[in-house]
Write a protein that holds these residues in place. Structure first.
Motif, PDB file in Angstrom:
ATOM      1  N   GLU A   1       5.045  13.484   1.565  1.00  0.00           N
ATOM      2  CA  GLU A   1       5.220  13.709   2.663  1.00  0.00           C
ATOM      3  C   GLU A   1       4.034  13.213   3.775  1.00  0.00           C
ATOM      4  OE1 GLU A   1       8.287  14.116   4.295  1.00  0.00           O
ATOM      5  OE2 GLU A   1       8.812  14.329   2.326  1.00  0.00           O
ATOM      6  N   ASN A   2       2.798  13.703   3.157  1.00  0.00           N
ATOM      7  CA  ASN A   2       1.623  13.134   3.603  1.00  0.00           C
ATOM      8  C   ASN A   2       1.407  11.764   3.671  1.00  0.00           C
ATOM      9  OD1 ASN A   2       0.875  15.605   4.602  1.00  0.00           O
ATOM     10  ND2 ASN A   2      -0.302  16.026   2.450  1.00  0.00           N
ATOM     11  N   ALA A   3       1.704  11.062   2.650  1.00  0.00           N
ATOM     12  CA  ALA A   3       1.777   9.545   2.532  1.00  0.00           C
ATOM     13  C   ALA A   3       2.860   8.982   3.287  1.00  0.00           C
ATOM     14  CB  ALA A   3       2.209   9.007   1.033  1.00  0.00           C
ATOM     15  N   LYS A   4       3.717   9.476   3.607  1.00  0.00           N
ATOM     16  CA  LYS A   4       4.736   8.941   4.341  1.00  0.00           C
ATOM     17  C   LYS A   4       4.294   8.976   5.748  1.00  0.00           C
ATOM     18  CE  LYS A   4       9.189  10.297   6.796  1.00  0.00           C
ATOM     19  NZ  LYS A   4      10.075  11.358   7.093  1.00  0.00           N
ATOM     20  N   ALA A   5       3.667   9.986   6.138  1.00  0.00           N
ATOM     21  CA  ALA A   5       3.162  10.109   7.650  1.00  0.00           C
ATOM     22  C   ALA A   5       2.260   8.929   8.006  1.00  0.00           C
ATOM     23  CB  ALA A   5       2.365  11.619   7.952  1.00  0.00           C
TER      24      ALA A   5
ATOM     25  N   GLN B   1       1.007  -1.096  -0.187  1.00  0.00           N
ATOM     26  CA  GLN B   1      -0.025  -0.089   0.059  1.00  0.00           C
ATOM     27  C   GLN B   1       0.683   1.102   0.035  1.00  0.00           C
ATOM     28  OE1 GLN B   1      -3.474   0.141  -0.253  1.00  0.00           O
ATOM     29  NE2 GLN B   1      -2.973   2.327  -0.711  1.00  0.00           N
ATOM     30  N   ALA B   2       2.116   1.253   0.736  1.00  0.00           N
ATOM     31  CA  ALA B   2       2.780   2.299   0.861  1.00  0.00           C
ATOM     32  C   ALA B   2       3.353   2.680  -0.431  1.00  0.00           C
ATOM     33  CB  ALA B   2       3.859   2.241   1.893  1.00  0.00           C
ATOM     34  N   ARG B   3       3.791   1.498  -1.232  1.00  0.00           N
ATOM     35  CA  ARG B   3       4.418   1.851  -2.589  1.00  0.00           C
ATOM     36  C   ARG B   3       3.370   2.410  -3.648  1.00  0.00           C
ATOM     37  NH1 ARG B   3       7.456  -3.983  -2.676  1.00  0.00           N
ATOM     38  NH2 ARG B   3       9.496  -3.477  -1.740  1.00  0.00           N
ATOM     39  N   GLU B   4       2.180   1.969  -3.411  1.00  0.00           N
ATOM     40  CA  GLU B   4       0.888   2.410  -4.297  1.00  0.00           C
ATOM     41  C   GLU B   4       1.071   3.913  -3.930  1.00  0.00           C
ATOM     42  OE1 GLU B   4      -3.440   1.536  -5.093  1.00  0.00           O
ATOM     43  OE2 GLU B   4      -2.411   0.134  -4.232  1.00  0.00           O
ATOM     44  N   ASP B   5       0.840   4.192  -2.508  1.00  0.00           N
ATOM     45  CA  ASP B   5       0.673   5.648  -2.309  1.00  0.00           C
ATOM     46  C   ASP B   5       1.525   6.562  -2.793  1.00  0.00           C
ATOM     47  OD1 ASP B   5      -1.651   4.910  -1.158  1.00  0.00           O
ATOM     48  OD2 ASP B   5      -1.277   5.292   0.688  1.00  0.00           O
ATOM     49  N   PHE B   6       2.982   6.150  -2.248  1.00  0.00           N
ATOM     50  CA  PHE B   6       4.194   6.892  -2.791  1.00  0.00           C
ATOM     51  C   PHE B   6       4.076   7.126  -4.328  1.00  0.00           C
ATOM     52  CE2 PHE B   6       6.634   5.045   0.847  1.00  0.00           C
ATOM     53  CZ  PHE B   6       5.869   5.867   1.786  1.00  0.00           C
TER      54      PHE B   6
ATOM     55  N   ALA C   1      11.917  -1.439   3.688  1.00  0.00           N
ATOM     56  CA  ALA C   1      11.565  -1.439   2.325  1.00  0.00           C
ATOM     57  C   ALA C   1      10.632  -0.095   2.036  1.00  0.00           C
ATOM     58  CB  ALA C   1      10.458  -2.638   2.453  1.00  0.00           C
ATOM     59  N   ILE C   2       9.889   0.339   2.860  1.00  0.00           N
ATOM     60  CA  ILE C   2       9.054   1.650   3.022  1.00  0.00           C
ATOM     61  C   ILE C   2       9.917   2.660   2.526  1.00  0.00           C
ATOM     62  CG2 ILE C   2       7.269   3.155   4.233  1.00  0.00           C
ATOM     63  CD1 ILE C   2       5.976   0.734   5.389  1.00  0.00           C
TER      64      ILE C   2
ATOM     65  N   ALA D   1      10.668   7.582  -4.489  1.00  0.00           N
ATOM     66  CA  ALA D   1       9.712   8.272  -4.922  1.00  0.00           C
ATOM     67  C   ALA D   1      10.193   9.726  -5.033  1.00  0.00           C
ATOM     68  CB  ALA D   1       8.553   8.325  -4.047  1.00  0.00           C
ATOM     69  N   ARG D   2      10.850  10.198  -3.895  1.00  0.00           N
ATOM     70  CA  ARG D   2      11.570  11.363  -3.877  1.00  0.00           C
ATOM     71  C   ARG D   2      12.331  11.804  -4.856  1.00  0.00           C
ATOM     72  NH1 ARG D   2      12.728  11.510   2.484  1.00  0.00           N
ATOM     73  NH2 ARG D   2      11.128  12.292   3.277  1.00  0.00           N
ATOM     74  N   GLN D   3      13.267  10.967  -5.225  1.00  0.00           N
ATOM     75  CA  GLN D   3      14.287  11.083  -6.463  1.00  0.00           C
ATOM     76  C   GLN D   3      13.274  11.299  -7.629  1.00  0.00           C
ATOM     77  OE1 GLN D   3      17.656  11.446  -6.265  1.00  0.00           O
ATOM     78  NE2 GLN D   3      17.130  11.981  -8.372  1.00  0.00           N
ATOM     79  N   GLY D   4      12.400  10.588  -7.974  1.00  0.00           N
ATOM     80  CA  GLY D   4      11.436  10.593  -9.042  1.00  0.00           C
ATOM     81  C   GLY D   4      10.803  11.741  -9.310  1.00  0.00           C
ATOM     82  N   LEU D   5      10.195  12.328  -8.158  1.00  0.00           N
ATOM     83  CA  LEU D   5       9.728  13.712  -8.129  1.00  0.00           C
ATOM     84  C   LEU D   5      10.788  14.809  -8.470  1.00  0.00           C
ATOM     85  CD1 LEU D   5       7.322  13.725  -5.186  1.00  0.00           C
ATOM     86  CD2 LEU D   5       6.712  13.535  -7.544  1.00  0.00           C
TER      87      LEU D   5
END
Length: 358
Positions: free
Chosen positions: A25-29, A10-15, A66-67, A74-78
């Motif tokens: 950052e909201n998804a990370k929280a 789910q984390a990977r999907e949200d990121f 893993a998360i 995801a950060r690098q991608g943005l």
């Protein structure tokens, strides 16, 4: 472990779905924050046995890694996407002609100063330069303008937080006249033998050396309007010798003005005036006989015979050394030469104005 696998997925999907750094950052929280899903799982380990804690803790840490790995990707991608957009927006068309730097040039006042120096050098005058932060003695007292003299109010100046030996603060020089005294002292030291020989000759047959110098430079006064600036330029001149008279002053300054303005029909007028460092003193006016300023008298300089007290402060005998001094404003001469009616334009730094003189 299915619950942990589901959380990581789910984390990977949200990121991946996060469109901005704030969304990410909201998804990370939601997963790693104080109330995040993994954090809540860690809090629930208190009821487990020691062996279960070891097993469960290791699994949770593995899920956390893993998360965090997915978050970093995801950060690098943005960041990469933002850089791509920026490069696209700033793309250069390499087929366009290059932009060349414009050629620089001298400021119009600098042109005037060079012109003044060249003209007086052709008459045998040296060019002297000196400090812009001066002692009270050099700026005023040595020029027959002692403390509390009312003439000092004519040259109100700026002071700095440095005191001289007399306890009076140093000042930003209000004129370049201090260089007359400084240059005279330097000139006498340099030619000491010649001056001593002339002084020792009671018959007066040994010709006394002359002092002939101009001192252009920046000066400062508490004054500001269309024809005055707190910082401005001045050029002082001095000629001392055995038989230097007002006649020499008129000849020298008339020749200078006609050469500077390239006009032989220029007329000069010497009006009686007062300056503490000269006696007698005169204002110098000029009048053009043709052109847009024809018929008008324009003040360009102050002048006079050097006061005996000033000659003494130079270290010379006023009974033997006589001569004249003058002071003019190169900024005013620049205004007249180029037909500019507001002095402030020269110091505003507007290239549209200054480029006209290149």
């Amino acid at each position: 472990m299915n619950d942990l696998d589901a959380i990581v997925a789910q984390a990977r999907e949200d990121f991946t779905a996060a469109a901005t750094p704030a969304d990410l950052e909201n998804a990370k929280a939601r997963f790693l924050g104080k109330s995040g899903r993994l954090t809540e799982l860690m809090k629930g380990m208190g009821t487990l046995s020691v062996d279960e804690k070891k097993t469960r803790g290791a699994a949770i840490n593995q899920a956390k890694q893993a998360i965090e790995s997915a978050l970093g990707a995801a950060r690098q991608g943005l960041a990469d996407a933002e850089l791509t957009l920026q490069l696209k927006a700033e793309a250069l068309d390499v087929t366009l002609p290059g932009r060349q730097r414009g050629a620089g040039g001298l400021h119009p006042v600098s042109r005037t100063l060079e012109r003044i120096e060249a003209i007086f050098a052709s008459m045998g005058f040296d060019v002297a330069d000196g400090p812009e932060i001066e002692s009270d003695w050099h700026s005023f007292t040595s020029l027959n303008n002692p403390p509390n003299h009312p003439a000092r109010s004519m040259q109100d100046t700026f002071y700095v937080d440095i005191q001289g030996e007399d306890g009076i603060p140093y000042n930003l020089r209000p004129h370049t006249s201090p260089m007359q005294v400084r240059y005279a002292h330097q000139h006498i030291r340099k030619h000491a033998a010649t001056f001593e020989a002339a002084a020792a000759d009671a018959s007066g047959q040994t010709k006394a050396p002359e002092i002939r110098v101009i001192a252009p430079g920046r000066t400062y006064r508490v004054d500001s309007d269309a024809t005055h600036s707190p910082m401005f330029h001045q050029c002082e001149g001095l000629w001392l010798g055995e038989n230097v008279s007002f006649k020499d002053l008129k000849v020298v300054f008339t020749d200078f003005c006609r050469t500077f303005f390239e006009s032989d029909d220029l007329v000069l007028r010497f009006r009686p005036s007062f300056f503490p460092f000269t006696e007698p003193s005169a204002e110098i006016d000029i009048q053009f006989q043709s052109g847009p300023l024809a018929g008008r008298w324009l003040e360009v300089a102050g002048s006079g015979q050097v006061h005996p007290n000033v000659v003494r402060n130079m270290g010379l005998d006023p009974e033997r050394y006589i001569g004249f001094a003058f002071g003019m404003g190169p900024d005013r001469l620049t205004m007249l030469r180029y037909g500019v009616n507001d002095l402030r334009l020269f110091f505003d730094g507007d290239l549209r104005f200054l480029s006209q003189f290149q």
